[in-house]
Write a protein that holds these residues in place. Sequence first.
Motif, short mmCIF file in Angstrom:
data_model
loop_
_atom_site.label_atom_id
_atom_site.label_comp_id
_atom_site.label_asym_id
_atom_site.label_seq_id
_atom_site.Cartn_x
_atom_site.Cartn_y
_atom_site.Cartn_z
N LYS A 233 59.15 51.57 -50.73
CA LYS A 233 58.51 50.92 -49.47
C LYS A 233 56.92 51.37 -49.33
N GLY A 234 56.05 50.26 -49.68
CA GLY A 234 54.57 50.78 -49.28
C GLY A 234 53.90 51.35 -50.44
N PHE A 235 54.10 50.45 -51.20
CA PHE A 235 53.48 50.65 -52.30
C PHE A 235 52.59 49.69 -52.37
N THR A 236 51.23 50.28 -52.92
CA THR A 236 50.27 50.09 -52.77
C THR A 236 50.01 48.40 -53.97
N GLY A 237 49.31 48.00 -54.30
CA GLY A 237 49.09 46.60 -54.58
C GLY A 237 50.38 45.50 -54.43
N ILE A 238 51.36 45.94 -54.40
CA ILE A 238 52.87 45.40 -54.03
C ILE A 238 52.98 44.89 -52.96
N ASP A 239 53.15 45.53 -51.56
CA ASP A 239 53.39 45.72 -50.42
C ASP A 239 52.55 46.83 -49.41
N ALA A 240 51.23 46.75 -50.19
CA ALA A 240 50.75 47.50 -49.50
C ALA A 240 49.44 47.65 -50.27
N LYS B 4 55.03 55.44 -65.22
CA LYS B 4 55.86 56.24 -63.81
C LYS B 4 56.82 55.45 -63.50
N GLY B 5 57.01 54.07 -64.35
CA GLY B 5 58.35 53.38 -63.53
C GLY B 5 58.03 52.95 -62.20
N LEU B 6 57.02 53.06 -61.34
CA LEU B 6 56.64 53.26 -60.04
C LEU B 6 56.73 51.68 -59.52
N TYR B 7 56.64 50.35 -60.52
CA TYR B 7 55.85 49.41 -60.11
C TYR B 7 57.61 48.56 -60.37
N LYS B 8 57.81 48.82 -61.34
CA LYS B 8 59.19 48.52 -61.16
C LYS B 8 60.40 48.34 -59.98
N LYS B 9 60.40 49.84 -59.70
CA LYS B 9 61.07 50.44 -58.57
C LYS B 9 60.42 49.95 -56.93
N ALA B 10 58.99 49.07 -56.99
CA ALA B 10 58.48 48.92 -55.72
C ALA B 10 59.02 47.21 -56.22
N ARG B 11 59.26 46.64 -56.89
CA ARG B 11 59.36 44.92 -57.24
C ARG B 11 60.40 45.08 -56.43
N ALA B 12 61.68 46.48 -57.39
CA ALA B 12 63.05 46.27 -56.69
C ALA B 12 63.62 46.92 -55.26
N PHE C 232 35.26 52.77 -59.05
CA PHE C 232 36.64 51.65 -58.99
C PHE C 232 36.76 52.05 -60.37
N VAL C 233 37.63 52.61 -60.96
CA VAL C 233 39.09 52.20 -62.33
C VAL C 233 39.72 51.19 -61.96
N LYS C 234 38.57 49.78 -62.28
CA LYS C 234 39.30 48.42 -62.55
C LYS C 234 40.03 47.79 -63.33
N ALA C 235 41.65 46.97 -62.72
CA ALA C 235 41.74 46.85 -63.90
C ALA C 235 43.36 45.83 -62.90
N SER C 236 43.65 44.81 -63.33
CA SER C 236 44.19 44.23 -62.92
C SER C 236 45.49 44.46 -62.50
N LEU C 237 46.52 43.94 -61.25
CA LEU C 237 47.37 44.56 -60.88
C LEU C 237 48.72 44.12 -62.90
N GLU C 238 48.16 42.79 -63.37
CA GLU C 238 48.72 42.92 -63.89
C GLU C 238 49.04 43.56 -65.10
N THR C 239 47.88 43.75 -65.43
CA THR C 239 47.64 45.44 -66.44
C THR C 239 48.15 46.38 -65.93
N CYS C 240 48.04 46.91 -64.56
CA CYS C 240 49.03 48.02 -64.47
C CYS C 240 50.26 48.05 -64.15
N GLU C 241 50.77 46.89 -64.45
CA GLU C 241 52.60 46.79 -64.06
C GLU C 241 52.62 46.81 -65.32
N ALA C 242 51.95 46.04 -66.09
CA ALA C 242 52.70 46.43 -67.70
C ALA C 242 52.63 47.86 -68.20
N ARG C 243 51.75 48.36 -67.89
CA ARG C 243 51.82 49.85 -68.29
C ARG C 243 52.95 51.14 -67.84
N ASP C 244 52.79 50.56 -66.05
CA ASP C 244 53.78 51.00 -65.29
C ASP C 244 54.94 52.50 -65.81
#
Lengths: 203, 203
Positions: A158-165, A146-154, A132-144
Amino acid sequence: MTEQKATNVTWHEHSVSSDDRCQLKGHKGAVLWFTGLSGSGKSTVANVVDHLLHQAGKHSFVLDGDNIRMGLNKNLGFSPEDRTENIRRIGEVAKLFASAGTITTTAFISPYREDRDKVREILDDGQFIEIFVKASLETCEARDPKGLYKKARAGEIKGFTGIDAPYEEPENAELILDSDSKDAETLAAEVMEFLESNGYFSA
Amino acid sequence: MTEQKATNVTWHEHSVSSDDRCQLKGHKGAVLWFTGLSGSGKSTVANVVDHLLHQAGKHSFVLDGDNIRMGLNKNLGFSPEDRTENIRRIGEVAKLFASAGTITTTAFISPYREDRDKVREILDDGQFIEIFVKASLETCEARDPKGLYKKARAGEIKGFTGIDAPYEEPENAELILDSDSKDAETLAAEVMEFLESNGYFSA
């Protein structure tokens, strides 16, 4: 091959067992199953581990999005059913590599506990190492990376793990890596230490 | 891992290439794709080859009905579409094994030329070695090791290759093995000779 029965006997005599393959490689076959959020560092750590294994003369391989999603699983999407089938196929391939004596790392989010447990079930005892590679959502979203969290937040993904999945954390992982506070080299060294101290480096 | 860009660079520096993996194994990765009718001797010859490779210290593996149809492809049947998907998945797995530096034998009827050619296309030049295990229907039906021809003739199995489903012979096979008149050991020796003389045993 006039006597098919005799030929069948030959077949069995000739088959190379998984133990034979491990003997040739000098170590056990195993699956290092990295799981965690996007941006947790799964792929990075998995690839450092693979590199360390290779440098140490171990026969290793990496299954990740690059070689699976473009190939074997290119006919799968990201619905819950397709995610499950995605992990099932990867598990089956990892099993084949393990029975070939290879130390295989897999780097997929693999968010569902049941899917990961099914992979554990099809492997021999001790062959499945859940990491288990454990990192907080905050950490992952700060790294982002591939810019995927930004797209998921926007709402563009859809169905992005940690955001809406959901991401279901492992309950019985063999290893938990603290990716919030340690770098990839340190975490990879922890994996190597685990393999060494648990006898994976002898056939 | 505070600097994701730096970590990404690390990732690329750490990735082990397919050439690196072949160097460790001491030989090239390749796919020995056996094709032919049921009863032609594909599995038998493939397993003898695998055994000879292993004895010679080469890193080999076999993909066949036993480990594929019960695992990765257990959700596929025998319709034309499923047969095509069956071969596609096997081809993708064989590609992964080849890029790990393994000499992989596959033993499937794989009756459609187009399906086999697609596997050839996804592999690097020289990695796909098509081996036509040629035996007459008469020979295969006389052997009938699993009693399948008898069942197909009785109409108990539908869509059986050679009876009521087509087998498309290879047009550009790297090797044609005469399974009507030669035994498995002789044919396996021909495959080993091909690999040796075409440089597959050097990395």
